[in-house]
Design a protein around this motif. Structure first.
Motif, PDB file in Angstrom:
ATOM      1  N   PRO A  77       1.425  -1.324  -0.014  1.00  0.00           N
ATOM      2  CA  PRO A  77       0.101  -0.189   0.233  1.00  0.00           C
ATOM      3  C   PRO A  77       0.773   1.050   0.100  1.00  0.00           C
ATOM      4  CG  PRO A  77       0.683  -1.353   2.106  1.00  0.00           C
ATOM      5  CD  PRO A  77       0.728  -1.830   0.810  1.00  0.00           C
ATOM      6  N   LEU A  78       0.270   2.286  -1.018  1.00  0.00           N
ATOM      7  CA  LEU A  78       0.891   3.500  -0.702  1.00  0.00           C
ATOM      8  C   LEU A  78       0.251   3.908   0.487  1.00  0.00           C
ATOM      9  CD1 LEU A  78       0.403   4.306  -4.387  1.00  0.00           C
ATOM     10  CD2 LEU A  78       2.259   3.570  -3.107  1.00  0.00           C
ATOM     11  N   MET A  79       1.121   4.979   1.309  1.00  0.00           N
ATOM     12  CA  MET A  79       1.144   5.540   2.723  1.00  0.00           C
ATOM     13  C   MET A  79       1.136   7.232   2.423  1.00  0.00           C
ATOM     14  SD  MET A  79       0.703   3.586   4.437  1.00  0.00           S
ATOM     15  CE  MET A  79       0.468   2.918   5.674  1.00  0.00           C
ATOM     16  N   SER A  80      -0.157   7.601   2.043  1.00  0.00           N
ATOM     17  CA  SER A  80       0.196   9.240   2.229  1.00  0.00           C
ATOM     18  C   SER A  80      -1.127  10.142   2.890  1.00  0.00           C
ATOM     19  CB  SER A  80      -0.029   9.422   0.621  1.00  0.00           C
ATOM     20  OG  SER A  80      -1.490   9.219  -0.186  1.00  0.00           O
ATOM     21  N   PRO A  81      -0.449   9.834   3.970  1.00  0.00           N
ATOM     22  CA  PRO A  81      -1.442  10.571   5.105  1.00  0.00           C
ATOM     23  C   PRO A  81      -1.483  12.013   5.065  1.00  0.00           C
ATOM     24  CG  PRO A  81       0.702   9.980   6.149  1.00  0.00           C
ATOM     25  CD  PRO A  81       0.873   9.290   4.737  1.00  0.00           C
ATOM     26  N   ASN A  82      -3.052  12.458   5.323  1.00  0.00           N
ATOM     27  CA  ASN A  82      -3.081  13.739   5.650  1.00  0.00           C
ATOM     28  C   ASN A  82      -4.045  14.041   6.219  1.00  0.00           C
ATOM     29  OD1 ASN A  82      -5.429  12.932   3.959  1.00  0.00           O
ATOM     30  ND2 ASN A  82      -4.335  13.989   1.935  1.00  0.00           N
ATOM     31  N   THR A  83      -4.422  15.469   6.472  1.00  0.00           N
ATOM     32  CA  THR A  83      -5.077  15.528   7.477  1.00  0.00           C
ATOM     33  C   THR A  83      -6.688  15.375   7.688  1.00  0.00           C
ATOM     34  OG1 THR A  83      -6.002  17.903   6.528  1.00  0.00           O
ATOM     35  CG2 THR A  83      -3.761  17.965   7.825  1.00  0.00           C
ATOM     36  N   GLU A  84      -7.548  15.078   5.652  1.00  0.00           N
ATOM     37  CA  GLU A  84      -8.160  14.620   6.314  1.00  0.00           C
ATOM     38  C   GLU A  84      -7.345  12.930   6.100  1.00  0.00           C
ATOM     39  OE1 GLU A  84     -12.372  14.929   4.888  1.00  0.00           O
ATOM     40  OE2 GLU A  84     -10.953  16.490   4.821  1.00  0.00           O
ATOM     41  N   LYS A  85      -7.645  12.237   5.544  1.00  0.00           N
ATOM     42  CA  LYS A  85      -7.404  11.014   6.083  1.00  0.00           C
ATOM     43  C   LYS A  85      -7.451  10.263   7.850  1.00  0.00           C
ATOM     44  CE  LYS A  85      -5.955   9.475   1.296  1.00  0.00           C
ATOM     45  NZ  LYS A  85      -4.514   8.498   1.169  1.00  0.00           N
ATOM     46  N   LEU A  86      -6.383  11.201   8.883  1.00  0.00           N
ATOM     47  CA  LEU A  86      -6.639  10.928   9.767  1.00  0.00           C
ATOM     48  C   LEU A  86      -7.741  11.498  10.095  1.00  0.00           C
ATOM     49  CD1 LEU A  86      -2.260  11.971   9.452  1.00  0.00           C
ATOM     50  CD2 LEU A  86      -3.891   9.961   9.256  1.00  0.00           C
ATOM     51  N   SER A  87      -8.919  12.672  10.084  1.00  0.00           N
ATOM     52  CA  SER A  87      -9.276  12.657  11.081  1.00  0.00           C
ATOM     53  C   SER A  87     -10.444  12.066  11.137  1.00  0.00           C
ATOM     54  CB  SER A  87     -10.037  13.787  10.164  1.00  0.00           C
ATOM     55  OG  SER A  87     -10.438  13.951   9.138  1.00  0.00           O
TER      56      SER A  87
END
Length: 113
Positions: free
Chosen positions: A23-33
């Motif tokens: 899996p490609l891990m590209s966390p951002n604030t929308e995904k982490l909320s």
């Protein structure tokens, strides 16, 4: 038989390892909320829910339970007296259909007023 167990362990280990690397891990604030059913998680927790939401949820559970009750019917048909099984299944379907028609006639299934 040992070869079967070794192949099973090998395939499951390879799939488990690949699932960590692939899996490609590209966390951002929308995904982490956290997701809170369409509500803002940072707003007040005392927002009123719509009763329509609960009604649709209860109807979903009711018809999901209907499927669970009717699931053994194909196996019950193979019994010595399948008429009893079919009559119980028919009673369940008729009762749920009558309840659905009543809900529909009362306008409880209308999402927008």
């Amino acid at each position: 038989m040992i070869l079967f167990y070794l192949m099973t362990i090998l395939v499951t280990s390879v799939l488990a390892l690949v699932s960590f690397w692939l899996p490609l891990m590209s966390p951002n604030t929308e995904k982490l909320s956290p997701y809170e059913c369409g509500f803002d998680p940072l707003a007040s927790a005392r927002l009123p829910y719509s009763m329509r939401f609960f009604l649709v949820a209860i109807l979903f559970l009711l018809f999901d339970l209907e499927i669970a009750l009717l699931l053994p019917t194909p196996w019950a048909i193979q019994l010595l007296n399948p008429v009893v099984a079919l009559s119980w299944a028919s009673i369940i379907i008729i009762l749920l259909t009558l309840g659905f028609i009543y809900e529909w006639s009362q306008g409880a299934l209308e999402w927008a007023e």
